[in-house]
Design an enzyme around this catalytic site. Sequence first.
Site, PDB file in Angstrom:
ATOM      1  N   ASP A 151     -69.719 -82.707  29.567  1.00 33.16           N
ATOM      2  CA  ASP A 151     -68.767 -82.497  28.499  1.00 33.16           C
ATOM      3  C   ASP A 151     -69.305 -82.852  27.105  1.00 33.16           C
ATOM      4  O   ASP A 151     -68.925 -82.263  26.122  1.00 33.16           O
ATOM      5  CB  ASP A 151     -67.498 -83.341  28.789  1.00 33.16           C
ATOM      6  CG  ASP A 151     -66.271 -82.755  28.127  1.00 33.16           C
ATOM      7  OD1 ASP A 151     -66.201 -81.523  28.026  1.00 33.16           O
ATOM      8  OD2 ASP A 151     -65.410 -83.527  27.694  1.00 33.16           O
ATOM      9  N   CYS A 214     -60.632 -62.449  38.307  1.00 30.46           N
ATOM     10  CA  CYS A 214     -59.178 -62.668  38.309  1.00 30.46           C
ATOM     11  C   CYS A 214     -58.501 -61.493  39.017  1.00 30.46           C
ATOM     12  O   CYS A 214     -59.009 -60.376  38.968  1.00 30.46           O
ATOM     13  CB  CYS A 214     -58.644 -62.704  36.875  1.00 30.46           C
ATOM     14  SG  CYS A 214     -59.038 -64.176  35.949  1.00 30.46           S
ATOM     15  N   CYS A 218     -53.452 -59.449  36.305  1.00 29.64           N
ATOM     16  CA  CYS A 218     -52.672 -60.696  36.242  1.00 29.64           C
ATOM     17  C   CYS A 218     -52.791 -61.287  34.835  1.00 29.64           C
ATOM     18  O   CYS A 218     -53.893 -61.473  34.321  1.00 29.64           O
ATOM     19  CB  CYS A 218     -53.188 -61.706  37.261  1.00 29.64           C
ATOM     20  SG  CYS A 218     -52.343 -63.299  37.163  1.00 29.64           S
ATOM     21  N   CYS A 241     -53.615 -74.654  21.102  1.00 26.41           N
ATOM     22  CA  CYS A 241     -53.551 -75.092  22.507  1.00 26.41           C
ATOM     23  C   CYS A 241     -52.964 -76.514  22.565  1.00 26.41           C
ATOM     24  O   CYS A 241     -53.377 -77.395  21.810  1.00 26.41           O
ATOM     25  CB  CYS A 241     -54.965 -75.051  23.087  1.00 26.41           C
ATOM     26  SG  CYS A 241     -55.100 -75.615  24.786  1.00 26.41           S
ATOM     27  N   CYS A 271     -51.480 -73.152  31.887  1.00 31.85           N
ATOM     28  CA  CYS A 271     -52.236 -71.934  32.226  1.00 31.85           C
ATOM     29  C   CYS A 271     -52.914 -72.062  33.586  1.00 31.85           C
ATOM     30  O   CYS A 271     -53.186 -71.053  34.244  1.00 31.85           O
ATOM     31  CB  CYS A 271     -53.227 -71.559  31.121  1.00 31.85           C
ATOM     32  SG  CYS A 271     -54.491 -72.791  30.778  1.00 31.85           S
TER      33      CYS A 271
HETATM   34  C1  B12 Z   1     -63.791 -77.780  23.073  1.00 30.16           C
HETATM   35  C2  B12 Z   1     -63.256 -77.856  24.481  1.00 30.16           C
HETATM   36  C3  B12 Z   1     -61.889 -77.688  24.638  1.00 30.16           C
HETATM   37  C4  B12 Z   1     -60.990 -77.166  23.542  1.00 30.16           C
HETATM   38  C5  B12 Z   1     -61.201 -75.623  23.466  1.00 30.16           C
HETATM   39  C6  B12 Z   1     -61.026 -74.949  24.868  1.00 30.16           C
HETATM   40  C7  B12 Z   1     -61.901 -73.744  25.121  1.00 30.16           C
HETATM   41  N1  B12 Z   1     -61.419 -72.885  26.005  1.00 30.16           N
HETATM   42  O1  B12 Z   1     -62.988 -73.605  24.597  1.00 30.16           O
HETATM   43  C8  B12 Z   1     -59.593 -77.630  24.014  1.00 30.16           C
HETATM   44  C9  B12 Z   1     -59.302 -78.999  23.431  1.00 30.16           C
HETATM   45  C10 B12 Z   1     -58.441 -76.706  23.696  1.00 30.16           C
HETATM   46  C11 B12 Z   1     -59.854 -77.783  25.516  1.00 30.16           C
HETATM   47  C12 B12 Z   1     -58.852 -77.720  26.459  1.00 30.16           C
HETATM   48  C13 B12 Z   1     -59.073 -77.846  27.835  1.00 30.16           C
HETATM   49  N2  B12 Z   1     -60.211 -78.198  28.432  1.00 30.16           N
HETATM   50 CO1  B12 Z   1     -61.906 -78.313  27.484  1.00 30.16          CO
HETATM   51  N3  B12 Z   1     -63.621 -78.300  26.756  1.00 30.16           N
HETATM   52  C14 B12 Z   1     -64.114 -78.089  25.570  1.00 30.16           C
HETATM   53  C15 B12 Z   1     -65.646 -78.176  25.543  1.00 30.16           C
HETATM   54  C16 B12 Z   1     -66.036 -79.575  25.034  1.00 30.16           C
HETATM   55  C17 B12 Z   1     -66.352 -77.111  24.716  1.00 30.16           C
HETATM   56  C18 B12 Z   1     -65.824 -75.690  24.991  1.00 30.16           C
HETATM   57  C19 B12 Z   1     -66.305 -74.699  23.995  1.00 30.16           C
HETATM   58  O2  B12 Z   1     -67.444 -74.740  23.598  1.00 30.16           O
HETATM   59  N4  B12 Z   1     -65.445 -73.774  23.568  1.00 30.16           N
HETATM   60  C20 B12 Z   1     -65.833 -72.792  22.631  1.00 30.16           C
HETATM   61  C21 B12 Z   1     -65.003 -71.524  22.743  1.00 30.16           C
HETATM   62  C22 B12 Z   1     -65.672 -70.577  21.796  1.00 30.16           C
HETATM   63  O3  B12 Z   1     -65.032 -71.019  24.074  1.00 30.16           O
HETATM   64  P1  B12 Z   1     -63.996 -69.879  24.547  1.00 30.16           P
HETATM   65  O4  B12 Z   1     -62.643 -70.113  24.008  1.00 30.16           O
HETATM   66  O5  B12 Z   1     -64.113 -69.783  26.043  1.00 30.16           O
HETATM   67  O6  B12 Z   1     -64.540 -68.550  23.833  1.00 30.16           O
HETATM   68  C23 B12 Z   1     -65.613 -67.798  24.325  1.00 30.16           C
HETATM   69  C24 B12 Z   1     -65.138 -66.727  25.298  1.00 30.16           C
HETATM   70  O7  B12 Z   1     -63.938 -66.193  24.822  1.00 30.16           O
HETATM   71  C25 B12 Z   1     -66.287 -65.768  25.218  1.00 30.16           C
HETATM   72  N5  B12 Z   1     -65.926 -64.379  25.450  1.00 30.16           N
HETATM   73  C26 B12 Z   1     -65.661 -63.492  24.500  1.00 30.16           C
HETATM   74  N6  B12 Z   1     -65.421 -62.317  25.069  1.00 30.16           N
HETATM   75  C27 B12 Z   1     -65.572 -62.443  26.399  1.00 30.16           C
HETATM   76  C28 B12 Z   1     -65.453 -61.535  27.414  1.00 30.16           C
HETATM   77  C29 B12 Z   1     -65.655 -61.934  28.744  1.00 30.16           C
HETATM   78  C30 B12 Z   1     -65.534 -60.951  29.828  1.00 30.16           C
HETATM   79  C31 B12 Z   1     -65.965 -63.299  29.039  1.00 30.16           C
HETATM   80  C32 B12 Z   1     -66.187 -63.746  30.426  1.00 30.16           C
HETATM   81  C33 B12 Z   1     -66.080 -64.230  27.975  1.00 30.16           C
HETATM   82  C34 B12 Z   1     -65.879 -63.765  26.667  1.00 30.16           C
HETATM   83  O8  B12 Z   1     -66.843 -65.886  23.912  1.00 30.16           O
HETATM   84  C35 B12 Z   1     -66.224 -66.942  23.209  1.00 30.16           C
HETATM   85  C36 B12 Z   1     -67.301 -67.575  22.339  1.00 30.16           C
HETATM   86  O9  B12 Z   1     -68.408 -67.994  23.043  1.00 30.16           O
HETATM   87  C37 B12 Z   1     -65.974 -77.975  27.081  1.00 30.16           C
HETATM   88  C38 B12 Z   1     -67.258 -78.669  27.556  1.00 30.16           C
HETATM   89  C39 B12 Z   1     -68.479 -77.871  27.153  1.00 30.16           C
HETATM   90  N7  B12 Z   1     -69.407 -78.512  26.491  1.00 30.16           N
HETATM   91  O10 B12 Z   1     -68.556 -76.668  27.428  1.00 30.16           O
HETATM   92  C40 B12 Z   1     -64.696 -78.510  27.755  1.00 30.16           C
HETATM   93  C41 B12 Z   1     -64.170 -77.828  29.064  1.00 30.16           C
HETATM   94  C42 B12 Z   1     -64.225 -76.333  28.848  1.00 30.16           C
HETATM   95  N8  B12 Z   1     -62.785 -78.241  29.147  1.00 30.16           N
HETATM   96  C43 B12 Z   1     -62.390 -78.432  30.326  1.00 30.16           C
HETATM   97  C44 B12 Z   1     -61.042 -78.724  30.666  1.00 30.16           C
HETATM   98  C45 B12 Z   1     -60.786 -79.271  32.069  1.00 30.16           C
HETATM   99  C46 B12 Z   1     -60.010 -78.487  29.748  1.00 30.16           C
HETATM  100  C47 B12 Z   1     -58.488 -78.469  30.036  1.00 30.16           C
HETATM  101  C48 B12 Z   1     -58.104 -77.866  31.384  1.00 30.16           C
HETATM  102  C49 B12 Z   1     -57.936 -79.919  29.897  1.00 30.16           C
HETATM  103  C50 B12 Z   1     -56.424 -80.002  29.978  1.00 30.16           C
HETATM  104  N9  B12 Z   1     -55.841 -79.916  31.164  1.00 30.16           N
HETATM  105  O11 B12 Z   1     -55.775 -80.213  28.995  1.00 30.16           O
HETATM  106  C51 B12 Z   1     -57.983 -77.608  28.840  1.00 30.16           C
HETATM  107  C52 B12 Z   1     -57.929 -76.104  29.173  1.00 30.16           C
HETATM  108  C53 B12 Z   1     -57.461 -75.224  28.045  1.00 30.16           C
HETATM  109  C54 B12 Z   1     -58.068 -73.802  28.158  1.00 30.16           C
HETATM  110  N10 B12 Z   1     -57.295 -72.837  28.613  1.00 30.16           N
HETATM  111  O12 B12 Z   1     -59.247 -73.635  27.824  1.00 30.16           O
HETATM  112  C55 B12 Z   1     -63.508 -78.235  31.350  1.00 30.16           C
HETATM  113  C56 B12 Z   1     -63.304 -76.883  32.076  1.00 30.16           C
HETATM  114  C57 B12 Z   1     -63.717 -76.891  33.548  1.00 30.16           C
HETATM  115  C58 B12 Z   1     -63.568 -75.512  34.146  1.00 30.16           C
HETATM  116  N11 B12 Z   1     -63.317 -75.452  35.451  1.00 30.16           N
HETATM  117  O13 B12 Z   1     -63.687 -74.514  33.478  1.00 30.16           O
HETATM  118  C59 B12 Z   1     -64.772 -78.307  30.443  1.00 30.16           C
HETATM  119  C60 B12 Z   1     -65.959 -77.435  30.872  1.00 30.16           C
HETATM  120  C61 B12 Z   1     -65.192 -79.799  30.379  1.00 30.16           C
HETATM  121  C62 B12 Z   1     -65.957 -80.221  31.624  1.00 30.16           C
HETATM  122  N12 B12 Z   1     -67.190 -80.665  31.465  1.00 30.16           N
HETATM  123  O14 B12 Z   1     -65.495 -80.151  32.741  1.00 30.16           O
HETATM  124  N13 B12 Z   1     -61.149 -77.934  25.776  1.00 30.16           N
END
Ligand code: B12
Length: 381
Positions: A151, A214, A218, A241, A271
């Site tokens: 993380d 998925c 859905c 969020c 979610c």
């Molecule tokens: C910042 C962060 C958050 C932020 C932003 C969440 C997010 N989705 O990024 C906040 C605080 C909101 C958050 C919330 C949560 N988090 Co968090 N978070 C992180 C962290 C530290 C960085 C994530 C990051 O870099 N996000 C950047 C954005 C840009 O990512 P993104 O939204 O997915 O956007 C990308 C995609 O959309 C992609 N994309 C674009 N088009 C397309 C098309 C396709 C087909 C695909 C596949 C992708 C794609 O491009 C975008 C840019 O790169 C990671 C750990 C890590 N170092 O990775 C943990 C992590 C993602 N979190 C985690 C968890 C558990 C949570 C929560 C469930 C906690 C909770 N219960 O409250 C929630 C879930 C919310 C959600 N629906 O995401 C876990 C997820 C585990 C897993 N099984 O996936 C992680 C990996 C931590 C860990 N080490 O376990 N988190």
Amino acid sequence: MKPNPSFEQHPLDRLQALANEHYIHLLGVSTLPDPLVKNRMNDFYASWIHRGWAGTMNYLKTHGPLKYSPEAILPGCKSVIVVGLPYYQKGDWGSGKTMDLKNMASGRIARYAWGRDYHKTFRKKLLELGKEFFGNPSTTAHQREYRVFVDSGPLDERFFAHASGIGFTGRHTLTINHELGSWFFLGIILTTLDLPAMKPTNPYESSISPRGTCPKSCTRCIQVCPTGALQGPHALDASKCISYLTIEHRGAIPLELRPLMGDWIFGCDLCQEVCPLNLRVQETAIQDFLVLRAGPGQDLVELLALKTDQQFLKRFAGSPVMRVKREGIIRNACIAAGNKGGSECIGPLLEVIKRENPLIQDHARWALDRIHEGMEVRNGL
Ligand code: B12
């Protein structure tokens, strides 16, 4: 005498065997993204930041150049080992695992934070795995042969999880595995060792990985989000969020979002709870997660009465809730009280107004107004 190479275990088999010993359920290996994929991902990421979706998480902005570049974090990096640790445990909201939550004004805690802080537990496991697989860094010739992250690192862990084949990226943006759903943490070991990729895929070409996708059409996760943070598949405006608002955001919570946050006081699981792939998931066997610290919920009246950092520490030591500090949990409790609380919260909220700083006072006043409005409506005024 040199060992006969034909009798040596394949490195991936040895790694898998060690991971099994440490109860690490998911293991995958990804190579580094090729330049085309990397450019595309960097573009996605830059536009995500540009839209303001990172909110006040400034560290995400500075992580930009490192997000998909393991070699910039560990020079000479060749492989990314991705591991997953399950945390699911039963105990529904409302049934309460440690207390009868139905009969009190209570605030919900996201499932990942019910037990001991995963960062410590997971990191310890990864360090042990690393030592056993690579040798002790202080005694090997290549002292920086590997680095461990849970993380804390700048990499987009879910991208590498998908690329390594341990799961796929769900529409809610989390990694899903068919056995564990999305209820697992991710950890990363970067290494200069050239390991063969286990099941290579490029997540950004499609949402399909060798480990599934998925269910067609859905959109439950998108529809359930009360604040509209999930703007579409794979498109999370993190600044809306509830997880961000309750954990990462330090200042005032925007007025228009407060009524939509319900009774969540630390994180949010909506979610994940509605995801059909998260049903029938086995409970984790990891004791650190099963021993409850914060548990599924907390009594709001008690939270509002936390006057000192010592009292906060006594209640939440070792729990991920420590991240928000005493003032953060009181701010969140005010919002939950405004949304779900009743007359029992009025006294404690008045005390908060007398005692706390202007930011928290503002949230307490908001809560009082909402409780009074609710009472007036109920009394037909
Ligand atoms: C910042 C962060 C958050 C932020 C932003 C969440 C997010 N989705 O990024 C906040 C605080 C909101 C958050 C919330 C949560 N988090 Co968090 N978070 C992180 C962290 C530290 C960085 C994530 C990051 O870099 N996000 C950047 C954005 C840009 O990512 P993104 O939204 O997915 O956007 C990308 C995609 O959309 C992609 N994309 C674009 N088009 C397309 C098309 C396709 C087909 C695909 C596949 C992708 C794609 O491009 C975008 C840019 O790169 C990671 C750990 C890590 N170092 O990775 C943990 C992590 C993602 N979190 C985690 C968890 C558990 C949570 C929560 C469930 C906690 C909770 N219960 O409250 C929630 C879930 C919310 C959600 N629906 O995401 C876990 C997820 C585990 C897993 N099984 O996936 C992680 C990996 C931590 C860990 N080490 O376990 N988190």
